[in-house]
Design an enzyme around this catalytic site. Structure first.
Site, PDB file in Angstrom:
ATOM      1  N   ALA A  35       3.290   5.954  -2.720  1.00 56.42           N
ATOM      2  CA  ALA A  35       4.257   6.810  -2.966  1.00 56.42           C
ATOM      3  C   ALA A  35       4.480   6.972  -4.442  1.00 56.42           C
ATOM      4  CB  ALA A  35       5.671   6.065  -2.579  1.00 56.42           C
ATOM      5  N   GLY A  38       0.814  -1.079  -0.050  1.00 54.20           N
ATOM      6  CA  GLY A  38       0.041   0.053   0.018  1.00 54.20           C
ATOM      7  C   GLY A  38       0.767   1.231   0.103  1.00 54.20           C
ATOM      8  N   CYS A  39       1.845   1.292   0.765  1.00 55.08           N
ATOM      9  CA  CYS A  39       2.825   2.455   0.862  1.00 55.08           C
ATOM     10  C   CYS A  39       3.504   2.563  -0.413  1.00 55.08           C
ATOM     11  CB  CYS A  39       3.671   2.197   2.029  1.00 55.08           C
ATOM     12  SG  CYS A  39       2.818   2.200   3.625  1.00 55.08           S
ATOM     13  N   THR A  40       4.004   1.609  -1.115  1.00 54.74           N
ATOM     14  CA  THR A  40       4.592   1.627  -2.392  1.00 54.74           C
ATOM     15  C   THR A  40       3.776   2.278  -3.570  1.00 54.74           C
ATOM     16  OG1 THR A  40       6.166  -0.011  -1.805  1.00 54.74           O
ATOM     17  CG2 THR A  40       5.829   0.314  -4.092  1.00 54.74           C
TER      18      THR A  40
END
Length: 159
Positions: free
Chosen positions: A58, A53-55
């Site tokens: 970003a 999710g963070c990738t």
């Protein structure tokens, strides 16, 4: 699960954004105070670098970074990852914006970013105007890419 303002004592729309000074992926320091008067700030908190999710989040910010710059904004991603981990994350995905390390979680706490299920650091984006006033708060742990859409919508309204 989107909110325009925080509850339970966190930073909300209309509040003065808490200042900070944090180490970045490049080893330099970034502070809110140094950017005020020049740019609107998109300050986004995320749980952990190099997670799916963070990738995705970003990379969405990366793909829209030129649009943010054209809107007169700087993007700052914050997690408790080390500066070294942020540096690897930034290089691996060609992230052009600032990644700041909040190792102790003090900034996350000062903004009142909640934990999901009491465990996972929350995913919240704050739009801060040039005067340091919070104009928008968007919280959604499970719609990471929507943070970019929300931020751009608000920045267009500020312009």
């Amino acid at each position: 699960m989107s909110t325009q303002s925080r509850t339970s004592g966190g930073v909300k729309v209309g509040d003065q954004a808490p200042d900070f000074s944090l180490p970045t992926s490049t080893g330099e320091e970034v502070s809110l105070k140094s950017l005020l008067g020049q740019k609107n700030i998109v300050l986004y908190f995320y749980p952990k670098a190099d997670t799916p999710g963070c990738t995705a989040e970003a990379c969405s910010f990366r793909d829209s970074y030129e649009v943010f710059k054209e809107a007169g904004a700087e993007v700052i991603g914050v997690s408790s990852d080390s500066s070294e981990d942020h540096d690897k994350f930034a290089k691996r995905y060609s992230l052009p914006f600032i990644l700041a390390s909040d190792k102790t979680g003090a900034l996350r706490k000062s903004y009142g970013v909640p934990a999901t299920f009491g465990l996972l650091p929350g995913r919240v984006t704050y739009i801060i105007d040039k005067q340091g006033v919070v104009q928008h708060v968007f919280s959604s742990q499970f719609a990471p890419q929507k943070h970019v859409d929300e931020a751009l919508k608000v920045l267009r309204e500020l312009a």
